[in-house]
Motif scaffolding. Structure first.
Motif, short mmCIF file in Angstrom:
data_model
loop_
_atom_site.label_atom_id
_atom_site.label_comp_id
_atom_site.label_asym_id
_atom_site.label_seq_id
_atom_site.Cartn_x
_atom_site.Cartn_y
_atom_site.Cartn_z
N ALA A 23 16.52 93.90 30.42
CA ALA A 23 16.72 92.87 29.40
C ALA A 23 18.10 92.23 29.60
CB ALA A 23 16.62 93.48 28.01
N TRP A 24 18.24 90.99 29.20
CA TRP A 24 19.44 90.22 29.50
C TRP A 24 20.69 90.82 28.88
CZ3 TRP A 24 22.57 88.25 25.79
CH2 TRP A 24 22.05 88.15 24.50
N TRP A 25 20.58 91.57 27.79
CA TRP A 25 21.75 92.03 27.06
C TRP A 25 22.27 93.39 27.52
CZ3 TRP A 25 20.62 96.62 24.71
CH2 TRP A 25 19.28 96.89 24.49
N LYS A 26 21.52 94.11 28.35
CA LYS A 26 21.91 95.47 28.70
C LYS A 26 23.14 95.55 29.59
CE LYS A 26 17.50 97.63 27.90
NZ LYS A 26 16.43 98.45 28.45
N GLY A 27 23.23 94.73 30.62
CA GLY A 27 24.39 94.75 31.51
C GLY A 27 25.67 94.31 30.83
N PRO A 28 25.67 93.15 30.15
CA PRO A 28 26.89 92.75 29.45
C PRO A 28 27.30 93.74 28.35
CG PRO A 28 25.49 90.85 29.77
CD PRO A 28 24.69 92.05 30.20
N LEU A 29 26.32 94.36 27.70
CA LEU A 29 26.65 95.36 26.67
C LEU A 29 27.32 96.58 27.29
CD1 LEU A 29 26.50 96.18 23.68
CD2 LEU A 29 24.32 97.26 24.21
N ALA A 30 26.82 97.04 28.44
CA ALA A 30 27.44 98.18 29.12
C ALA A 30 28.87 97.85 29.54
CB ALA A 30 26.62 98.58 30.32
N ALA A 31 29.09 96.64 30.03
CA ALA A 31 30.43 96.22 30.42
C ALA A 31 31.35 96.17 29.20
CB ALA A 31 30.39 94.87 31.11
N LEU A 32 30.84 95.66 28.09
CA LEU A 32 31.65 95.57 26.88
C LEU A 32 32.00 96.95 26.33
CD1 LEU A 32 32.78 93.42 24.94
CD2 LEU A 32 30.72 93.71 23.58
N VAL A 33 31.05 97.87 26.37
CA VAL A 33 31.32 99.24 25.90
C VAL A 33 32.37 99.91 26.78
CG1 VAL A 33 30.28 101.53 25.72
CG2 VAL A 33 29.12 99.57 24.73
N LEU A 34 32.28 99.74 28.09
CA LEU A 34 33.29 100.32 28.98
C LEU A 34 34.66 99.70 28.76
CD1 LEU A 34 31.92 100.98 32.55
CD2 LEU A 34 33.24 102.50 31.12
N PHE A 35 34.70 98.39 28.52
CA PHE A 35 35.97 97.73 28.24
C PHE A 35 36.61 98.30 26.98
CE2 PHE A 35 38.42 94.48 26.03
CZ PHE A 35 39.39 94.22 26.98
N TRP A 36 35.82 98.44 25.93
CA TRP A 36 36.37 98.97 24.68
C TRP A 36 36.73 100.44 24.80
CZ3 TRP A 36 38.65 96.02 21.56
CH2 TRP A 36 38.22 94.72 21.35
N ALA A 37 36.03 101.21 25.63
CA ALA A 37 36.41 102.60 25.87
C ALA A 37 37.78 102.66 26.56
CB ALA A 37 35.35 103.30 26.71
N GLY A 38 37.99 101.80 27.54
CA GLY A 38 39.30 101.72 28.18
C GLY A 38 40.38 101.27 27.23
N PHE A 39 40.03 100.34 26.36
CA PHE A 39 41.00 99.89 25.35
C PHE A 39 41.35 101.01 24.40
CE2 PHE A 39 42.11 97.64 21.39
CZ PHE A 39 43.16 96.88 21.87
N GLY A 40 40.34 101.82 24.00
CA GLY A 40 40.60 102.95 23.12
C GLY A 40 41.50 103.98 23.77
#
Length: 110
Positions: A23-40
């Motif tokens: 689905a179109w949202w799965k890749g960008p969502l995974a990237a966003l979650v990893l970005f926020w994990a790094g930010f945390g």
């Protein structure tokens, strides 16, 4: 020195292949979650620097999460652009060749 561009291009190709059938949202969502994990991790780093010297390993984790988010996001966007015109195998090949060329030249640009 050829290992790092090859590895990064392989990860980009794998991400693009998986995103081409998802689905179109799965890749960008995974990237966003990893970005926020790094930010945390980076936000928690400021307290750790004051207490003791665990800054280098924690900063490596944050940088790794951001690098992973960038590669996943780039592969996902590439697959979303190419998925209407190419098959998943050709998307993966295109992502690998373009990623290998990009990551081979990138150290000379920095």
């Amino acid at each position: 020195m050829i290992f790092l561009p090859f590895f990064a291009a392989s990860m980009l190709s794998l991400t693009a292949f998986l995103q081409s059938e998802a689905a179109w949202w799965k890749g960008p969502l995974a990237a966003l979650v990893l970005f926020w994990a790094g930010f945390g991790v980076a936000v928690g780093l400021s307290d750790a620097v004051v207490e003791n010297s665990i800054a280098p390993p924690a900063m490596g984790i944050a940088a790794g999460a951001w690098l992973g988010a960038g590669v996943i996001g780039l592969g996902a966007v590439l697959a979303l652009i190419l998925r209407k015109s190419l098959s998943p195998g050709r998307i993966a090949g295109t992502a690998f060749l373009g990623g290998f060329a990009f990551f081979s030249v990138l150290p000379f640009l920095i």
